[in-house]
Design a protein around this motif. Structure first.
Motif, mmCIF file in Angstrom:
data_model
loop_
_atom_site.group_PDB
_atom_site.id
_atom_site.type_symbol
_atom_site.label_atom_id
_atom_site.label_comp_id
_atom_site.label_asym_id
_atom_site.label_seq_id
_atom_site.Cartn_x
_atom_site.Cartn_y
_atom_site.Cartn_z
ATOM 1 N N MET A 1 49.854 30.782 39.353
ATOM 2 C CA MET A 1 48.480 30.872 39.028
ATOM 3 C C MET A 1 47.092 30.239 40.292
ATOM 4 S SD MET A 1 45.792 31.959 37.583
ATOM 5 C CE MET A 1 45.008 31.622 35.525
ATOM 6 N N ILE A 2 46.411 30.946 41.376
ATOM 7 C CA ILE A 2 45.754 30.418 42.116
ATOM 8 C C ILE A 2 44.394 29.398 40.576
ATOM 9 C CG2 ILE A 2 43.956 31.124 43.388
ATOM 10 C CD1 ILE A 2 45.211 33.976 43.947
ATOM 11 N N ARG A 3 44.154 28.368 41.390
ATOM 12 C CA ARG A 3 43.828 27.388 40.329
ATOM 13 C C ARG A 3 41.884 26.689 40.689
ATOM 14 N NH1 ARG A 3 49.111 23.800 41.196
ATOM 15 N NH2 ARG A 3 49.240 24.935 42.831
ATOM 16 N N PRO A 5 38.374 28.361 41.123
ATOM 17 C CA PRO A 5 37.883 30.126 40.485
ATOM 18 C C PRO A 5 37.884 30.830 42.418
ATOM 19 C CG PRO A 5 36.652 28.252 40.645
ATOM 20 C CD PRO A 5 37.719 27.810 41.483
ATOM 21 N N LEU A 6 37.635 31.957 42.633
ATOM 22 C CA LEU A 6 38.071 33.248 43.436
ATOM 23 C C LEU A 6 37.270 34.776 42.840
ATOM 24 C CD1 LEU A 6 39.472 33.851 46.130
ATOM 25 C CD2 LEU A 6 40.902 34.667 44.782
ATOM 26 N N ARG A 7 36.152 34.826 44.000
ATOM 27 C CA ARG A 7 35.351 35.844 43.776
ATOM 28 C C ARG A 7 36.121 37.404 44.710
ATOM 29 N NH1 ARG A 7 31.315 37.250 40.513
ATOM 30 N NH2 ARG A 7 30.676 35.327 40.251
ATOM 31 N N TYR A 8 36.533 38.378 44.030
ATOM 32 C CA TYR A 8 36.921 39.443 44.616
ATOM 33 C C TYR A 8 36.082 40.463 45.058
ATOM 34 C CZ TYR A 8 39.869 44.141 45.443
ATOM 35 O OH TYR A 8 40.556 44.797 45.487
ATOM 36 N N LEU A 38 48.148 35.119 49.803
ATOM 37 C CA LEU A 38 48.488 34.792 48.613
ATOM 38 C C LEU A 38 49.448 33.342 48.434
ATOM 39 C CD1 LEU A 38 47.840 38.733 47.236
ATOM 40 C CD2 LEU A 38 45.966 37.406 47.104
ATOM 41 N N ASN A 42 48.516 30.367 46.172
ATOM 42 C CA ASN A 42 49.649 30.038 44.983
ATOM 43 C C ASN A 42 49.064 28.421 45.398
ATOM 44 O OD1 ASN A 42 49.475 30.718 42.203
ATOM 45 N ND2 ASN A 42 51.621 30.495 43.344
ATOM 46 N N LEU A 51 37.490 36.638 48.332
ATOM 47 C CA LEU A 51 38.049 37.296 49.433
ATOM 48 C C LEU A 51 37.573 38.987 49.535
ATOM 49 C CD1 LEU A 51 42.351 37.241 47.746
ATOM 50 C CD2 LEU A 51 41.292 35.835 49.854
ATOM 51 N N PRO B 20 35.121 34.381 37.072
ATOM 52 C CA PRO B 20 34.604 35.809 38.218
ATOM 53 C C PRO B 20 36.078 36.370 37.945
ATOM 54 C CG PRO B 20 34.841 33.927 40.051
ATOM 55 C CD PRO B 20 34.624 33.345 38.937
ATOM 56 N N ARG B 22 36.619 41.174 35.804
ATOM 57 C CA ARG B 22 36.525 42.672 35.615
ATOM 58 C C ARG B 22 37.192 43.092 34.718
ATOM 59 N NH1 ARG B 22 35.227 43.233 40.955
ATOM 60 N NH2 ARG B 22 35.790 41.699 41.346
ATOM 61 N N ASP B 39 39.559 37.197 39.177
ATOM 62 C CA ASP B 39 39.698 37.981 39.843
ATOM 63 C C ASP B 39 40.827 36.884 40.692
ATOM 64 O OD1 ASP B 39 37.730 39.803 39.957
ATOM 65 O OD2 ASP B 39 35.924 38.918 41.056
ATOM 66 N N ARG B 40 41.441 36.391 40.343
ATOM 67 C CA ARG B 40 42.256 35.333 40.870
ATOM 68 C C ARG B 40 43.493 35.664 40.336
ATOM 69 N NH1 ARG B 40 41.438 29.136 38.089
ATOM 70 N NH2 ARG B 40 41.310 29.970 35.991
ATOM 71 N N LEU B 42 47.200 37.179 39.962
ATOM 72 C CA LEU B 42 48.190 37.962 40.720
ATOM 73 C C LEU B 42 48.246 39.590 40.328
ATOM 74 C CD1 LEU B 42 50.022 35.535 42.622
ATOM 75 C CD2 LEU B 42 48.423 36.500 42.964
ATOM 76 N N GLU B 45 51.200 37.949 36.676
ATOM 77 C CA GLU B 45 50.823 37.687 35.658
ATOM 78 C C GLU B 45 49.903 38.494 34.604
ATOM 79 O OE1 GLU B 45 49.579 33.334 38.674
ATOM 80 O OE2 GLU B 45 48.196 35.176 37.817
ATOM 81 N N TYR B 61 57.511 32.912 43.603
ATOM 82 C CA TYR B 61 55.574 33.310 43.734
ATOM 83 C C TYR B 61 56.156 33.222 45.711
ATOM 84 C CZ TYR B 61 53.336 33.049 39.000
ATOM 85 O OH TYR B 61 53.196 32.596 38.122
ATOM 86 N N CYS B 80 54.054 39.279 43.405
ATOM 87 C CA CYS B 80 53.531 38.043 43.518
ATOM 88 C C CYS B 80 52.541 38.004 44.616
ATOM 89 C CB CYS B 80 54.108 37.027 43.067
ATOM 90 S SG CYS B 80 55.681 36.653 44.926
ATOM 91 N N LEU B 83 47.407 40.856 44.719
ATOM 92 C CA LEU B 83 46.125 40.332 43.623
ATOM 93 C C LEU B 83 45.818 41.664 43.157
ATOM 94 C CD1 LEU B 83 44.314 37.903 43.864
ATOM 95 C CD2 LEU B 83 42.665 39.173 44.736
ATOM 96 N N ALA B 85 43.500 42.103 41.119
ATOM 97 C CA ALA B 85 41.654 42.836 41.384
ATOM 98 C C ALA B 85 42.147 44.160 42.250
ATOM 99 C CB ALA B 85 41.309 41.961 41.602
#
Ligand SMILES: Cc1cc2nc3c(=O)[nH]c(=O)nc-3n(C[C@H](O)[C@H](O)[C@H](O)COP(=O)(O)OP(=O)(O)OC[C@H]3O[C@@H](n4cnc5c(N)ncnc54)[C@H](O)[C@@H]3O)c2cc1C
Ligand code: FES
Ligand code: FES
Lengths: 277, 204
Positions: A1-3, A5-8, A38, A42, A51, B20, B22, B39-40, B42, B45, B61, B80, B83, B85
């Motif tokens: 899990m990317i810990r 905050p991230l906006r795509y 990624l 992660n 990103l 963030p 969607r 958005d974050r 994978l 997940e 991962y 993994c 992404l 999104a």
């Protein structure tokens, strides 16, 4: 899990992509295939808040014309391996893509441009591109520019890309050059410890070593090939003296890399010349 | 003894920043699905979490083990390394979508079963999809072809011998039942299997 905050973002045009990269400067990365980026995010080694995915720009074409081959930014290793036209026009790219590990899944995902931009010393693509005189076509806030692969690498993991700039495509001039490749690695699944692209065209002979130095190491050995095959003993000496500060990482210390670099260069020429090493 | 007053909770900023996210659309094993994601996240997940398809595993991962393998628009990928999104609009086949609707095993799964090709089964998404990918391109692979095609998938239980045996057996079964796909063999030029080889040079 990317810990974090991230906006795509999925821009639709190169200008939009550059504008996003400029707007979020310092807190943004380009997403190619994601095979390097990624996992790093992660593991929290890279943390960016934004990103910019190039997927909305298309960029998955391979275009072969009489004088060049254009490989767009999202072309994967598998795309290269499956393109008949490219196999004829730029056999060296096929040769190198063939040895990329991680299985078909990685070759379906990782892009050549991503590997070029990551500029990791222990990888195949950067030195291979330098070795065949590739040119990177960049797009940035001030428009497009072209940079020779030989001028693209500044240091390990560092390129001349400016804020807002990204690679649109890689172009390879079509020539009558013959090439050979050699890669040394610990096991079938591991990353390169030393690579060499040997190239001969008319009177010139060059070898470009990868993974042995922070940046690709291009060595002219034309004078060692005046009458037939490249002189192996002189080649080893030339390579050794061109390598004062060999690259060290977890896979191998620099002195080991320095020791094998000459042999790897010789093997690349053996493949090219069709003679046993 | 003094009792310390509990500090009041830090006041929330005026505008609470939204995570963030969607809504994305996927076709999962033939069924259209709409999923709310961050958005974050994978893809692996989302597949395991939101979609509840836990046959897809997470081992590393890092792109190394292959346990998270699934098909995205017909191409096998390690989920993994994707992404979620970025996969908006994609067609996914997970390991749950490989067998028959009644839970019947396909030929490759049956060959794995009959050859004792696995113990815990954690690595099966990678090995089954990689085998299928190979056999769809080449109905009569050599042992080396199979080994090359399975590189990129780690098994901590079996030592790979029975996995290779099972893949060769699956090829044999497909040839005898006539389900082998001969398309790619009739076409000229590089075959999909060429993208699987590792040890020998490219085919001429
Ligand atoms: C299991 C495994 C095995 C591997 N084996 C090998 C191997 O044998 N040899 C080898 O050389 N490599 C190997 N790799 C690395 C692989 O080659 C690279 O991961 C891949 O090609 C990188 O491309 P990508 O599109 O996935 O890059 P990404 O992860 O998307 O990006 C990498 C970096 O480049 C930047 N970037 C990407 N595209 C662009 C662009 N167009 N313009 C500007 N910046 C960009 C990103 O911001 C990021 O910093 C392996 C990786 C894995 C996971
Ligand atoms: S969890 Fe994706 S490759 Fe291991
Ligand atoms: S069967 Fe346990 S990891 Fe392969």
């Amino acid at each position: 899990m990317i810990r974090t905050p991230l906006r795509y973002h999925r821009p639709r045009t190169p200008d939009e992509a550059s504008a996003l990269l400029v707007e979020h400067r310092g807190d943004v990365a380009v997403l190619g295939g994601g095979t390097q980026l990624l996992p790093q995010m992660n593991r929290d080694q890279v943390h960016v808040g934004h990103l910019v995915d190039l997927r909305g720009l298309g960029l998955r074409r391979i275009e072969v014309t009489d004088d060049q081959v254009v490989v767009e930014a999202l072309v994967t290793y598998a795309d290269v391996l499956l393109s008949r036209d490219l196999s004829r026009a730029a056999p060296h790219l096929r040769r190198v893509a063939h040895g990329v590990t991680g299985g078909r899944q990685i070759r379906n995902t990782g892009t050549l441009a991503g590997s070029a931009c990551f500029a990791m010393p222990g990888s195949d693509m950067p030195a291979a591109l330098v070795g065949i005189d590739a040119i990177l076509r960049l797009h940035g806030p001030d428009g497009a520019r072209e940079v020779r692969a030989a001028d693209f690498y500044v240091d390990a993991f560092t390129t001349v890309l400016r804020p807002g700039e990204f690679v649109l495509a890689i172009t390879i001039p079509r020539t009558a050059a013959r090439t050979g490749y050699c890669k040394v690695k610990h096991s079938s699944g591991s990353w390169p410890i030393a690579t060499a692209t040997a190239r001969r065209l008319d009177g010139s002979a060059t070898v470009t070593l990868g993974s042995v130095h922070a940046t690709p190491l291009h060595v002219d050995v034309s004078d060692l090939a005046s009458n037939g095959p490249v002189d192996r003993a002189a080649l080893a000496d030339r390579v050794r003296s061109a390598l004062p500060a060999p690259w060290t990482d977890v896979l191998a210390p620099g002195d080991y890399r320095a020791r094998i670099a000459g042999v790897v260069a010789a093997r690349a020429f053996s493949e090219l010349e069709g003679v046993p090493a | 003894m003094t009792i310390q007053e509990t500090p009041s909770p830090p006041s929330l900023p005026e505008e609470v920043e939204e995570v963030p996210g969607r809504e994305i659309t996927l076709t999962v094993n033939g069924r259209p699905r709409r999923v709310r994601i961050e958005d974050r996240q994978l893809l692996v997940e989302v597949v395991r979490g939101q979609l509840g398809l836990i046959g897809t595993k997470v081992g590393c991962y890092n792109g190394d083990c292959g346990a998270c393998t699934l098909q995205v628009d017909g191409e096998i990928r390690k989920s993994c390394l994707v992404l979620a999104a970025s996969a908006d609009g994609a067609e996914l086949t997970t390991i749950e979508g490989v067998g028959g609707p009644d839970g019947a095993l396909d030929e490759i799964q049956q060959a794995f079963w009959d050859n004792d090709a696995f113990q815990c089964g954690f690595c099966l998404p990678g090995h089954l999809f990689a085998t299928r990918d190979l056999l769809d391109a080449d109905d009569d692979p050599s042992e080396q072809d199979v080994r090359d095609a399975l590189v990129g998938n780690l098994c901590r239980c079996t030592g790979y011998v029975n996995l290779v045996k099972a893949a060769l057996d699956a090829a044999q079964r497909r040839r005898t039942t006539g389900t082998a796909d001969r398309r790619s063999i009739e076409e000229e030029g590089p075959r999909p299997a060429d993208a699987c080889t590792l040890h020998r040079g490219p085919r001429p």
